[in-house]
Design a protein around this motif. Sequence first.
Motif, PDB file in Angstrom:
ATOM      1  N   THR A 201       0.900  -1.164   0.000  1.00  0.00           N
ATOM      2  CA  THR A 201       0.000   0.000   0.000  1.00  0.00           C
ATOM      3  C   THR A 201       0.934   1.208   0.000  1.00  0.00           C
ATOM      4  OG1 THR A 201      -0.140   0.210   2.425  1.00  0.00           O
ATOM      5  CG2 THR A 201      -1.762  -1.211   1.341  1.00  0.00           C
ATOM      6  N   MET A 202       0.754   2.091  -0.982  1.00  0.00           N
ATOM      7  CA  MET A 202       1.713   3.172  -1.223  1.00  0.00           C
ATOM      8  C   MET A 202       1.041   4.537  -1.197  1.00  0.00           C
ATOM      9  SD  MET A 202       4.995   3.666  -2.431  1.00  0.00           S
ATOM     10  CE  MET A 202       5.423   2.200  -3.361  1.00  0.00           C
ATOM     11  N   ASP A 203       1.493   5.384  -0.273  1.00  0.00           N
ATOM     12  CA  ASP A 203       1.023   6.771  -0.246  1.00  0.00           C
ATOM     13  C   ASP A 203       1.587   7.472  -1.483  1.00  0.00           C
ATOM     14  OD1 ASP A 203      -0.037   9.167   0.647  1.00  0.00           O
ATOM     15  OD2 ASP A 203       1.631   9.610   1.981  1.00  0.00           O
ATOM     16  N   ILE A 204       0.853   8.436  -2.031  1.00  0.00           N
ATOM     17  CA  ILE A 204       1.339   9.125  -3.220  1.00  0.00           C
ATOM     18  C   ILE A 204       2.314  10.243  -2.864  1.00  0.00           C
ATOM     19  CG2 ILE A 204       0.699  10.613  -5.168  1.00  0.00           C
ATOM     20  CD1 ILE A 204      -1.754   8.912  -5.605  1.00  0.00           C
ATOM     21  N   THR A 205       1.919  11.118  -1.937  1.00  0.00           N
ATOM     22  CA  THR A 205       2.777  12.266  -1.613  1.00  0.00           C
ATOM     23  C   THR A 205       3.636  11.968  -0.388  1.00  0.00           C
ATOM     24  OG1 THR A 205       0.581  13.146  -1.102  1.00  0.00           O
ATOM     25  CG2 THR A 205       1.973  14.478  -2.499  1.00  0.00           C
ATOM     26  N   MET A 206       4.953  11.897  -0.613  1.00  0.00           N
ATOM     27  CA  MET A 206       5.907  11.625   0.464  1.00  0.00           C
ATOM     28  C   MET A 206       7.197  12.382   0.188  1.00  0.00           C
ATOM     29  SD  MET A 206       5.567   7.512   1.046  1.00  0.00           S
ATOM     30  CE  MET A 206       5.833   7.106  -0.682  1.00  0.00           C
ATOM     31  N   PRO A 207       7.996  12.617   1.248  1.00  0.00           N
ATOM     32  CA  PRO A 207       9.296  13.270   1.051  1.00  0.00           C
ATOM     33  C   PRO A 207      10.283  12.302   0.383  1.00  0.00           C
ATOM     34  CG  PRO A 207       9.001  12.629   3.345  1.00  0.00           C
ATOM     35  CD  PRO A 207       7.701  12.361   2.642  1.00  0.00           C
ATOM     36  N   GLU A 208      11.437  12.797   0.018  1.00  0.00           N
ATOM     37  CA  GLU A 208      12.508  12.022  -0.628  1.00  0.00           C
ATOM     38  C   GLU A 208      12.105  11.565  -2.017  1.00  0.00           C
ATOM     39  OE1 GLU A 208      15.632  11.632   0.763  1.00  0.00           O
ATOM     40  OE2 GLU A 208      14.845  12.844   2.397  1.00  0.00           O
ATOM     41  N   LYS A 209      11.226  10.580  -2.062  1.00  0.00           N
ATOM     42  CA  LYS A 209      10.792  10.025  -3.341  1.00  0.00           C
ATOM     43  C   LYS A 209       9.293   9.781  -3.222  1.00  0.00           C
ATOM     44  CE  LYS A 209      13.466   7.073  -5.219  1.00  0.00           C
ATOM     45  NZ  LYS A 209      14.306   5.873  -5.310  1.00  0.00           N
ATOM     46  N   ASP A 210       8.508  10.303  -4.171  1.00  0.00           N
ATOM     47  CA  ASP A 210       7.059  10.145  -4.034  1.00  0.00           C
ATOM     48  C   ASP A 210       6.612   8.730  -4.405  1.00  0.00           C
ATOM     49  OD1 ASP A 210       6.638   9.950  -6.817  1.00  0.00           O
ATOM     50  OD2 ASP A 210       6.140  12.053  -7.026  1.00  0.00           O
ATOM     51  N   GLY A 211       5.366   8.445  -4.137  1.00  0.00           N
ATOM     52  CA  GLY A 211       4.829   7.105  -4.332  1.00  0.00           C
ATOM     53  C   GLY A 211       4.830   6.648  -5.778  1.00  0.00           C
ATOM     54  N   ILE A 212       4.645   7.580  -6.702  1.00  0.00           N
ATOM     55  CA  ILE A 212       4.600   7.197  -8.118  1.00  0.00           C
ATOM     56  C   ILE A 212       5.993   6.784  -8.596  1.00  0.00           C
ATOM     57  CG2 ILE A 212       4.145   8.023 -10.463  1.00  0.00           C
ATOM     58  CD1 ILE A 212       1.756   9.584  -9.232  1.00  0.00           C
TER      59      ILE A 212
END
Length: 120
Positions: free
Chosen positions: A52-63
């Motif tokens: 399960t992957m969040d889309i907006t994240m620091p470092e590297k986004d989910g996409i």
Amino acid sequence: MAHSVLIVDDAAFMRMMIKDILSKNGFEVVGEAADGQQAVDQFEELKPDLVTMDITMPEKDGIQALKEIKAMDPNSTVIMCSAMGQQAMVIDAIQAGAKDFIVKPFQADRVLEAINKALD
């Protein structure tokens, strides 16, 4: 055998919510990651049945993380998690290989429906 799941979200509270839903429904949470790079590293190490992957994240986004996971394992099963109003990103994620998406705040029945459908 229980399906193994890697939960990726930069918010510990969100990871806890998904983990709670999954654990109560017979899934085994094998790892948690707080950003896209951790997600890719843990996916490679743990080889979970589902991410399960969040889309907006620091470092590297989910996409970006999704694309790297798909490059490693084209048969990987990834479900994106997004807040309302991220429709364009959700479309990008589906085109990049995500199986489904869940909208925050999480509703247990919707989470399980998406996961069970993706794993079929």
